[in-house]
Design an enzyme around this catalytic site. Structure first.
Site, PDB file in Angstrom:
ATOM      1  N   CYS A   1       0.816  -1.224   0.000  1.00 31.57           N
ATOM      2  CA  CYS A   1       0.000   0.000   0.000  1.00 31.57           C
ATOM      3  C   CYS A   1       0.849   1.273   0.000  1.00 31.57           C
ATOM      4  CB  CYS A   1      -0.942   0.013   1.196  1.00 31.57           C
ATOM      5  SG  CYS A   1      -2.063  -1.385   1.208  1.00 31.57           S
TER       6      CYS A   1
ATOM      7  N   HIS B   1      -3.312   7.212   2.793  1.00 28.91           N
ATOM      8  CA  HIS B   1      -3.718   5.952   2.166  1.00 28.91           C
ATOM      9  C   HIS B   1      -5.155   5.655   2.597  1.00 28.91           C
ATOM     10  CE1 HIS B   1      -4.159   1.875   1.066  1.00 28.91           C
ATOM     11  NE2 HIS B   1      -3.850   1.351   2.242  1.00 28.91           N
TER      12      HIS B   1
ATOM     13  N   ASN C   1     -10.277   0.095  -0.635  1.00 25.65           N
ATOM     14  CA  ASN C   1      -8.839   0.151  -0.385  1.00 25.65           C
ATOM     15  C   ASN C   1      -8.116  -0.378  -1.629  1.00 25.65           C
ATOM     16  OD1 ASN C   1      -6.176  -0.443   0.369  1.00 25.65           O
ATOM     17  ND2 ASN C   1      -6.744  -1.044   2.449  1.00 25.65           N
TER      18      ASN C   1
HETATM   19  O1  UT7 Z   1      -4.149  -1.248   3.361  1.00 26.11           O
HETATM   20  C1  UT7 Z   1      -3.175  -1.346   4.349  1.00 26.11           C
HETATM   21  C2  UT7 Z   1      -3.277  -2.511   5.203  1.00 26.11           C
HETATM   22  N1  UT7 Z   1      -4.612  -2.868   5.620  1.00 26.11           N
HETATM   23  C3  UT7 Z   1      -5.270  -2.178   6.551  1.00 26.11           C
HETATM   24  O2  UT7 Z   1      -4.849  -1.147   6.996  1.00 26.11           O
HETATM   25  C4  UT7 Z   1      -6.536  -2.805   7.076  1.00 26.11           C
HETATM   26  C5  UT7 Z   1      -6.524  -2.761   8.580  1.00 26.11           C
HETATM   27  N2  UT7 Z   1      -7.652  -3.445   9.223  1.00 26.11           N
HETATM   28  C6  UT7 Z   1      -8.944  -3.046   9.083  1.00 26.11           C
HETATM   29  O3  UT7 Z   1      -9.256  -2.137   8.344  1.00 26.11           O
HETATM   30  C7  UT7 Z   1      -9.960  -3.708   9.976  1.00 26.11           C
HETATM   31  O4  UT7 Z   1      -9.287  -4.510  10.923  1.00 26.11           O
HETATM   32  C8  UT7 Z   1     -11.015  -4.576   9.221  1.00 26.11           C
HETATM   33  C9  UT7 Z   1     -11.937  -3.687   8.425  1.00 26.11           C
HETATM   34  C10 UT7 Z   1     -10.333  -5.588   8.320  1.00 26.11           C
HETATM   35  C11 UT7 Z   1     -11.877  -5.330  10.251  1.00 26.11           C
HETATM   36  O5  UT7 Z   1     -12.461  -4.378  11.143  1.00 26.11           O
HETATM   37  P1  UT7 Z   1     -12.336  -4.570  12.727  1.00 26.11           P
HETATM   38  O6  UT7 Z   1     -13.090  -3.475  13.337  1.00 26.11           O
HETATM   39  O7  UT7 Z   1     -10.888  -4.706  13.073  1.00 26.11           O
HETATM   40  O8  UT7 Z   1     -13.132  -5.916  12.928  1.00 26.11           O
HETATM   41  P2  UT7 Z   1     -12.671  -7.252  13.666  1.00 26.11           P
HETATM   42  O9  UT7 Z   1     -11.815  -8.053  12.743  1.00 26.11           O
HETATM   43  O10 UT7 Z   1     -12.134  -6.918  15.019  1.00 26.11           O
HETATM   44  O11 UT7 Z   1     -14.066  -7.969  13.832  1.00 26.11           O
HETATM   45  C12 UT7 Z   1     -15.099  -7.439  14.677  1.00 26.11           C
HETATM   46  C13 UT7 Z   1     -16.315  -8.338  14.566  1.00 26.11           C
HETATM   47  C14 UT7 Z   1     -15.975  -9.818  14.734  1.00 26.11           C
HETATM   48  O12 UT7 Z   1     -17.087 -10.430  15.358  1.00 26.11           O
HETATM   49  P3  UT7 Z   1     -17.076 -10.736  16.934  1.00 26.11           P
HETATM   50  O13 UT7 Z   1     -15.871 -11.596  17.168  1.00 26.11           O
HETATM   51  O14 UT7 Z   1     -16.954  -9.386  17.600  1.00 26.11           O
HETATM   52  O15 UT7 Z   1     -18.378 -11.422  17.142  1.00 26.11           O
HETATM   53  C15 UT7 Z   1     -15.847 -10.329  13.344  1.00 26.11           C
HETATM   54  O16 UT7 Z   1     -16.096 -11.699  13.220  1.00 26.11           O
HETATM   55  O17 UT7 Z   1     -16.896  -8.239  13.256  1.00 26.11           O
HETATM   56  C16 UT7 Z   1     -16.904  -9.515  12.608  1.00 26.11           C
HETATM   57  N3  UT7 Z   1     -16.585  -9.299  11.201  1.00 26.11           N
HETATM   58  C17 UT7 Z   1     -17.511  -9.038  10.266  1.00 26.11           C
HETATM   59  N4  UT7 Z   1     -18.843  -8.922  10.320  1.00 26.11           N
HETATM   60  C18 UT7 Z   1     -19.483  -8.620   9.181  1.00 26.11           C
HETATM   61  C19 UT7 Z   1     -15.355  -9.279  10.626  1.00 26.11           C
HETATM   62  N5  UT7 Z   1     -15.464  -9.002   9.325  1.00 26.11           N
HETATM   63  C20 UT7 Z   1     -16.794  -8.851   9.082  1.00 26.11           C
HETATM   64  C21 UT7 Z   1     -17.516  -8.525   7.912  1.00 26.11           C
HETATM   65  N6  UT7 Z   1     -18.873  -8.437   8.008  1.00 26.11           N
HETATM   66  N7  UT7 Z   1     -16.930  -8.328   6.722  1.00 26.11           N
END
Ligand code: UT7
Length: 332
Positions: free
Chosen positions: A116, A259, A289
């Site tokens: 990225c 970014h 992204n």
């Molecule tokens: O581009 C440069 C490198 N990449 C980045 O910078 C990306 C960095 N990371 C992120 O943007 C975020 O971590 C994500 C968008 C990928 C995920 O968001 P988050 O707020 O960190 O979610 P999480 O992985 O902590 O998940 C929270 C909850 C979980 O459920 P529980 O365990 O709280 O019941 C996940 O299972 O949301 C659930 N979840 C989803 N639900 C619906 C995870 N992905 C999804 C989804 N739809 N797509």
């Protein structure tokens, strides 16, 4: 503040025609929904390539726009640098394919792999080539076809990543008193945590095989929450370092173009830098992204919206797999 040796003379971008909404992804059978994606990422839609659209073709389209705006002919380009993690072919570089499409016959062309941070790294290399006297005019592109390396059943990644290309023309400053141009830059890497965001197979260490496909090791894998924390920390460092090097403060910044990873990371970066959100450019809602393409697409979008004009001071900041991160301050 150093006298700028190079300036951004033109910008352009191109994205695939197909728009995929959050509802479209849910309709594919992915266990997700529009509300979750908007709240957690800020993304509403993204562009995804269809058959016929390649990294080189999108990059060439973006480049033609940037070159026209810069008033630069194909024969004037000395170097083409493409930041990408998704080249059209593993050999040779996609930059040489772009060179052929554009007819830049006297250019040297190569790819830069910094995920990225790809456009930002490529821009710093381009500026350095101008500073060293090796080049006068450098075409710097960031482009991705992330849809081709995403597992479309993995809700951690498929809701986030998208396709597109952004291009910029960097030129040597001829006016010795000119205030416009690249005022500072900063780049860093840390390979210790590679496996938090990577594509395990398909390279020389683990070539494609039936086992690779069975275990889906050809696709990008991301520990989202961990990557998120590192992104916020590293983007904060990056903004500080570029501002210090340019000997300016956040108050001197007219626009922060970060970014476009996730709107929450963007908000945290702006908060750390002390820049209010009305001075932050966000278009992750429309493009998702796009990794190396996100900053040059956002820059061109900002130019077209009139948010970057003559005299505007822009702070760029990036973070990506590797990890890689960096920043750049430029006055237009
Ligand atoms: O581009 C440069 C490198 N990449 C980045 O910078 C990306 C960095 N990371 C992120 O943007 C975020 O971590 C994500 C968008 C990928 C995920 O968001 P988050 O707020 O960190 O979610 P999480 O992985 O902590 O998940 C929270 C909850 C979980 O459920 P529980 O365990 O709280 O019941 C996940 O299972 O949301 C659930 N979840 C989803 N639900 C619906 C995870 N992905 C999804 C989804 N739809 N797509």
């Amino acid at each position: 503040m150093k006298r700028p040796l190079a300036y951004i003379a033109g910008t352009g971008h191109a994205v695939p025609k197909q728009v995929v909404t959050n509802a479209d992804i849910a309709a594919m059978g992915v266990d997700t929904n529009d509300q979750w994606i908007i709240e957690r990422t800020g993304i509403r839609q993204r562009h995804i390539a269809k058959h016929g659209e390649t990294l080189a073709s999108l990059s060439a389209e973006a480049s033609r726009q940037a070159m026209a705006r810069a008033g630069v002919q194909a024969g004037e380009i000395d170097v083409i640098i493409l930041g990408t993690a998704t080249p059209d072919h593993l050999l040779p570089s996609t930059a040489v394919e772009i060179q052929t499409l554009l007819g830049c016959t006297r250019a040297a062309a190569f790819d830069v792999a910094a995920a990225c941070s790809g456009w930002l790294y490529a821009a710093i290399v381009g500026e350095s080539l101008i500073a060293s006297g090796s080049a006068d005019t450098v075409l710097v592109i960031g482009a991705e076809m992330l849809s081709t390396i995403v597992d479309w059943t993995d809700r951690n990644t498929c809701i986030l990543f998208a396709d597109g290309a952004g291009a910029t023309v960097l030129r040597r400053s001829r006016d010795r008193t000119a205030a416009k141009g690249v005022l500072s830059s900063f780049m860093r890497s840390d390979g210790a945590l590679t496996e938090l965001l990577w594509r395990p197979a398909g390279g020389a260490a683990e070539p494609f095989s039936p086992e690779v496909f069975e275990q889906k090791r050809q696709y990008v894998r991301m520990a989202g929450r961990e990557v998120f924390k590192h992104a916020v920390r590293s983007m904060a460092e990056a903004t500080d370092r570029a501002l210090d090097a340019a000997k300016i403060t956040a108050a001197d910044v007219d626009l922060l173009i970060p970014h476009q990873a996730n709107v929450r990371i963007i908000e945290a970066t702006a908060k750390h830098a002390g820049i209010s959100m009305d001075k932050v450019f966000v278009n992750v809602d429309r493009f998702g992204n796009t990794s190396a393409a996100s900053i040059p697409i956002a820059l061109n979008d900002a130019v077209e919206q009139g948010r970057v004009r003559e005299g505007t001071t822009v702070l760029f900041a990036a973070f990506g797999a590797g990890f890689t991160w960096g920043s750049l301050v430029a006055r237009f």
